[in-house]
Design a protein around this motif. Structure first.
Motif, PDB file in Angstrom:
ATOM      1  N   THR A  70     -32.830  -8.336 183.926  1.00 42.94           N
ATOM      2  CA  THR A  70     -32.430  -9.639 183.380  1.00 42.94           C
ATOM      3  C   THR A  70     -33.484 -10.180 182.423  1.00 42.94           C
ATOM      4  OG1 THR A  70     -31.149 -10.127 185.381  1.00 42.94           O
ATOM      5  CG2 THR A  70     -31.770 -12.000 183.993  1.00 42.94           C
ATOM      6  N   ILE A  71     -34.748  -9.996 182.767  1.00 43.52           N
ATOM      7  CA  ILE A  71     -35.836 -10.470 181.903  1.00 43.52           C
ATOM      8  C   ILE A  71     -35.776  -9.787 180.532  1.00 43.52           C
ATOM      9  CG2 ILE A  71     -38.343 -10.429 181.584  1.00 43.52           C
ATOM     10  CD1 ILE A  71     -38.576 -10.899 184.633  1.00 43.52           C
ATOM     11  N   ARG A  72     -35.496  -8.486 180.536  1.00 42.76           N
ATOM     12  CA  ARG A  72     -35.383  -7.774 179.248  1.00 42.76           C
ATOM     13  C   ARG A  72     -34.242  -8.351 178.409  1.00 42.76           C
ATOM     14  NH1 ARG A  72     -36.794  -3.147 182.337  1.00 42.76           N
ATOM     15  NH2 ARG A  72     -34.608  -2.558 182.668  1.00 42.76           N
ATOM     16  N   VAL A  73     -33.134  -8.643 179.062  1.00 44.48           N
ATOM     17  CA  VAL A  73     -31.985  -9.212 178.349  1.00 44.48           C
ATOM     18  C   VAL A  73     -32.343 -10.583 177.783  1.00 44.48           C
ATOM     19  CG1 VAL A  73     -29.656 -10.142 178.648  1.00 44.48           C
ATOM     20  CG2 VAL A  73     -30.244  -7.913 179.627  1.00 44.48           C
ATOM     21  N   ILE A  74     -32.996 -11.413 178.580  1.00 44.05           N
ATOM     22  CA  ILE A  74     -33.356 -12.765 178.139  1.00 44.05           C
ATOM     23  C   ILE A  74     -34.243 -12.707 176.895  1.00 44.05           C
ATOM     24  CG2 ILE A  74     -34.730 -14.801 178.753  1.00 44.05           C
ATOM     25  CD1 ILE A  74     -33.767 -14.339 181.675  1.00 44.05           C
ATOM     26  N   ARG A  75     -35.244 -11.848 176.924  1.00 38.49           N
ATOM     27  CA  ARG A  75     -36.183 -11.780 175.798  1.00 38.49           C
ATOM     28  C   ARG A  75     -35.482 -11.324 174.519  1.00 38.49           C
ATOM     29  NH1 ARG A  75     -41.166  -9.409 179.475  1.00 38.49           N
ATOM     30  NH2 ARG A  75     -41.982 -11.473 180.081  1.00 38.49           N
ATOM     31  N   MET A  76     -34.574 -10.369 174.646  1.00 37.28           N
ATOM     32  CA  MET A  76     -33.829  -9.916 173.478  1.00 37.28           C
ATOM     33  C   MET A  76     -32.867 -10.995 172.989  1.00 37.28           C
ATOM     34  SD  MET A  76     -33.017  -5.997 174.691  1.00 37.28           S
ATOM     35  CE  MET A  76     -31.990  -5.650 173.279  1.00 37.28           C
ATOM     36  N   LEU A  77     -32.198 -11.658 173.944  1.00 37.25           N
ATOM     37  CA  LEU A  77     -31.218 -12.675 173.574  1.00 37.25           C
ATOM     38  C   LEU A  77     -31.882 -13.839 172.848  1.00 37.25           C
ATOM     39  CD1 LEU A  77     -28.303 -13.738 173.723  1.00 37.25           C
ATOM     40  CD2 LEU A  77     -28.851 -14.705 175.967  1.00 37.25           C
ATOM     41  N   LYS A  78     -33.070 -14.226 173.294  1.00 39.33           N
ATOM     42  CA  LYS A  78     -33.756 -15.364 172.676  1.00 39.33           C
ATOM     43  C   LYS A  78     -34.188 -15.043 171.242  1.00 39.33           C
ATOM     44  CE  LYS A  78     -34.969 -19.599 173.934  1.00 39.33           C
ATOM     45  NZ  LYS A  78     -34.023 -20.598 174.445  1.00 39.33           N
ATOM     46  N   LYS A  79     -34.440 -13.771 170.972  1.00 38.59           N
ATOM     47  CA  LYS A  79     -34.824 -13.389 169.602  1.00 38.59           C
ATOM     48  C   LYS A  79     -33.647 -13.512 168.647  1.00 38.59           C
ATOM     49  CE  LYS A  79     -38.545 -10.169 170.837  1.00 38.59           C
ATOM     50  NZ  LYS A  79     -39.615 -11.081 170.401  1.00 38.59           N
ATOM     51  N   VAL A  80     -32.451 -13.116 169.108  1.00 39.91           N
ATOM     52  CA  VAL A  80     -31.300 -13.132 168.202  1.00 39.91           C
ATOM     53  C   VAL A  80     -30.561 -14.467 168.240  1.00 39.91           C
ATOM     54  CG1 VAL A  80     -30.998 -10.639 168.322  1.00 39.91           C
ATOM     55  CG2 VAL A  80     -29.762 -12.097 169.934  1.00 39.91           C
ATOM     56  N   SER A  81     -30.813 -15.252 169.292  1.00 45.27           N
ATOM     57  CA  SER A  81     -30.147 -16.546 169.408  1.00 45.27           C
ATOM     58  C   SER A  81     -31.152 -17.581 169.933  1.00 45.27           C
ATOM     59  CB  SER A  81     -28.939 -16.442 170.355  1.00 45.27           C
ATOM     60  OG  SER A  81     -28.214 -17.643 170.389  1.00 45.27           O
ATOM     61  N   PRO A  82     -32.148 -17.941 169.115  1.00 42.77           N
ATOM     62  CA  PRO A  82     -33.266 -18.776 169.589  1.00 42.77           C
ATOM     63  C   PRO A  82     -32.866 -20.171 170.029  1.00 42.77           C
ATOM     64  CG  PRO A  82     -33.332 -18.499 167.199  1.00 42.77           C
ATOM     65  CD  PRO A  82     -32.302 -17.558 167.705  1.00 42.77           C
ATOM     66  N   ASN A  83     -31.733 -20.683 169.568  1.00 44.31           N
ATOM     67  CA  ASN A  83     -31.339 -22.042 169.941  1.00 44.31           C
ATOM     68  C   ASN A  83     -30.532 -22.100 171.240  1.00 44.31           C
ATOM     69  OD1 ASN A  83     -32.541 -23.206 167.643  1.00 44.31           O
ATOM     70  ND2 ASN A  83     -30.759 -22.672 166.387  1.00 44.31           N
ATOM     71  N   THR A  84     -30.187 -20.932 171.791  1.00 45.66           N
ATOM     72  CA  THR A  84     -29.444 -20.898 173.058  1.00 45.66           C
ATOM     73  C   THR A  84     -30.361 -21.295 174.209  1.00 45.66           C
ATOM     74  OG1 THR A  84     -27.948 -19.173 172.274  1.00 45.66           O
ATOM     75  CG2 THR A  84     -28.176 -19.410 174.656  1.00 45.66           C
ATOM     76  N   LYS A  85     -29.899 -22.222 175.024  1.00 46.02           N
ATOM     77  CA  LYS A  85     -30.661 -22.633 176.208  1.00 46.02           C
ATOM     78  C   LYS A  85     -30.471 -21.610 177.319  1.00 46.02           C
ATOM     79  CE  LYS A  85     -32.159 -26.571 174.560  1.00 46.02           C
ATOM     80  NZ  LYS A  85     -33.600 -26.785 174.290  1.00 46.02           N
ATOM     81  N   ILE A  86     -31.570 -21.164 177.915  1.00 48.66           N
ATOM     82  CA  ILE A  86     -31.535 -20.171 178.987  1.00 48.66           C
ATOM     83  C   ILE A  86     -31.864 -20.858 180.311  1.00 48.66           C
ATOM     84  CG2 ILE A  86     -32.485 -18.012 179.872  1.00 48.66           C
ATOM     85  CD1 ILE A  86     -30.987 -17.642 177.267  1.00 48.66           C
TER      86      ILE A  86
END
Length: 582
Positions: A70-86
């Motif tokens: 999950t951590i790997r997914v979060i880090r990748m997701l934040k790079k491509v969608s930085p404004n998404t709240k996690i």
């Protein structure tokens, strides 16, 4: 707002009930999308799928089995969608939140503990309808400082909306395990378990639960697993639910429960033995250890005598399969003590015996006491121990070797007759058989290569041959019975050496055609013609009397084992005397 609730399940057949409770509680004001993946899915693919949903908010459900992925997914997701709240939630991130927040810079909020109310309030805040200070049960970083909000009042479970009425779930219900929660909390205080932290037990509305079960069955659910930590803590509640499931179950459905065996009354078991259809229920029972001092140190109240009575009574009833759990590495349980625990529990011959290893979960008492007991453990999930003050890493590895062959040779039930003979007549104890064979298996690096069914038989024979001190002819005969018992037709690949010669076969089949009663009156009643006789029967040299074996006796008889592969997939066995063709 576009809201995605996501998790990485261990397997495709699993479903995440937590996400569905969050979604049902968030409606009608919000309408989250549930997106489930598995830990085997490539992180890039998961991120791509979530990204294309254009989420404003993504909430991840986190557990020891999925946190690193999950951590790997979060880090990748934040790079491509930085404004998404996690947002993170779940048992793995509800504790040690200071560590998580400082480790995971891409996470905006963590929800601690029971999440339905806190998650919805946080959505109100992110939608501009509520000040952040009024959102309970969350934590986050502000100017480099960890901010923790107090927990909210517990939700009234009796008023909880159903997590099952989503149309998008309907196609998958027959394909996956359905999880039912009828209570939250646990009355016990086992220091290795997160459930010990929540005080008291709260119940959902019984009638709503029944309606949910009816709904799942109507839509094809095959396996329904109750996730209550102690399903039978209330005898009246358990009896009511058992009766309901017996009365209203659909053919082919199986219900699984975690029960506390030593508090189950004999009259409840007798009720199930008398009334439950075979295979309808399956019990999971945590034994963990039979060492009294160990149980005392981990605050585990357990009466092993009563537990044994329950397991034995259920097994004698023949209606319910039982899965028993052990944990290696608990305080003051050294190698010899664990061997005794294993043998104590194996003596009951549970259908499945799971040999697990202690994990020092975040938030548990044992993790806080790790230094006291000399625990060394992996510092990332699942936090499994390497050693403690009584168990060396060598000990742990040996027990793991035993676990490997336990799964292959007992839990898979490929050789029940053979294993029973070995653990009672050849080896000093059941544990010694699994341990010695497991070590032998590892020394030959078989754990690193695949195997087919025939390999399991050949490898056991090789081990016993090299070890010595065992009658290999008896073992081979028992293996042949075990092997043929699971075949639906004559095996294409035969692994044993002794075969019936063509001359012997010709004489035997001739006598069977002329007088089928030599193979028993039941065999004669099949009225096989010549073609059926040759096509559906198998003869192998055999030195044991099958009928005596079925009555629990080992009697030698020089002759042949006849196997008739019936259309109902239940082979017919009998032994034929060797004097017939002498």
């Amino acid at each position: 707002m576009n809201i995605v609730l996501a998790t990485l399940n261990a397997k495709y057949i699993h479903t995440n009930i937590a996400l569905r409770y969050l979604k049902s509680f968030a409606t009608p004001e919000f309408d989250p999308i549930i997106s489930e993946y598995t830990i085997k899915d490539p992180s890039f693919n998961i991120v791509s799928d979530i990204y294309q949903k254009k989420p404003d908010i993504v909430g991840f459900s986190c557990y020891i089995w999925n946190i690193e992925e999950t951590i790997r997914v979060i880090r990748m997701l934040k790079k491509v969608s930085p404004n998404t709240k996690i947002i993170l939630g779940g048992p793995e991130v509800s504790y040690d939140v200071h560590d998580w927040l400082r480790r995971l810079n891409d996470v905006d909020y963590i929800i601690m503990g029971e999440g339905e109310y806190s998650f919805k309030q946080l959505l109100f805040h992110l939608n501009g309808e509520l000040p952040l200070e009024e959102v309970p049960g969350i934590c986050y970083l502000k100017d480099g400082k960890v901010i923790i909000h107090p927990q909210p009042k517990k939700v009234d479970l009796r008023e909880m909306p159903s997590p099952y009425r989503f149309e998008e779930d309907i196609p998958d219900i027959p394909k996956r395990i359905s999880y039912i929660e009828t209570s939250r909390g646990c009355p016990f205080s086992c220091q290795f378990c997160l459930s010990s932290i929540e005080v008291g037990v709260r119940y959902f509305n019984r009638e709503k639960i029944k309606e949910d079960i009816r709904y799942l069955m109507e839509h094809g659910a095959r396996t329904i697993k109750f996730v209550d930590r102690t399903f039978n803590i209330s005898r009246s509640y358990a009896m009511e639910m058992f009766q309901f499931l017996i009365d209203e179950h659909k053919p082919g459905v199986v219900f699984q429960f975690e029960i506390t065996a030593d508090i189950m009354r004999p009259e409840v078991i007798q009720f199930l033995n008398d009334n439950a259809p075979k295979g309808l229920f399956r019990f999971e029972i945590g034994v963990q250890s039979t060492n009294d001092l160990t149980n005392e140190l981990v605050k585990r109240r357990q009466n092993f005598e009563k537990l044994s009575r329950t397991v034995t009574m259920v097994k004698d009833g023949g209606k319910i399969d039982q899965h028993l759990d052990l944990i290696a590495g608990l305080p003051e349980e050294d190698y010899a003590s664990f061997r005794q625990t294993f043998n104590d529990v194996f003596a009951m011959r549970p259908e499945e015996l799971q040999l697990g290893f202690l994990k020092l979960l975040r938030g548990t008492g044992l993790r806080l006491q790790a230094k006291e007991y000399g625990y060394e453990y992996v510092d990332m999930a699942p936090y499994e121990i390497f050693a403690n003050n009584l168990l060396t890493f060598d000990d742990i590895l040996r027990i793991k070797q035993a676990e490997d062959v336990l799964e292959k040779y007992w839990n898979d039930h490929r050789m029940d007759r053979t294993v029973e003979y070995l653990v009672t007549e050849v080896f000093e104890s059941p544990f010694d058989f699994f341990q010695e064979f497991g070590t032998y298996w590892e020394e030959r690096a078989w754990s690193r290569i695949g195997h087919q069914l025939e390999d399991l038989f050949n490898r056991l024979l090789q081990f016993l041959h090299d070890r010595g001190g065992v009658n290999l002819e008896i073992v081979t005969n028992l293996m042949q019975l075990d092997y043929l018992a699971v075949q639906q037709f004559q095996p294409r690949k035969i692994w044993w050496d002794k075969r019936v010669s063509s001359e012997e076969s010709k004489k035997l089949f001739q006598q069977l055609r002329e007088n089928p009663a030599i193979a028993g009156e039941e065999f004669a009643s099949f009225q096989l013609n010549e073609k059926e006789l040759y096509k559906h029967t198998l003869l192998v040299p055999f030195s044991l009397n099958y009928e005596a074996l079925e009555n629990g006796h080992l009697a030698e008889q020089n002759g042949y084992l006849l196997t008739y592969f019936r259309k109902d997939n239940k082979p017919y066995f009998t032994t034929i005397s060797g004097t017939l063709i002498s």
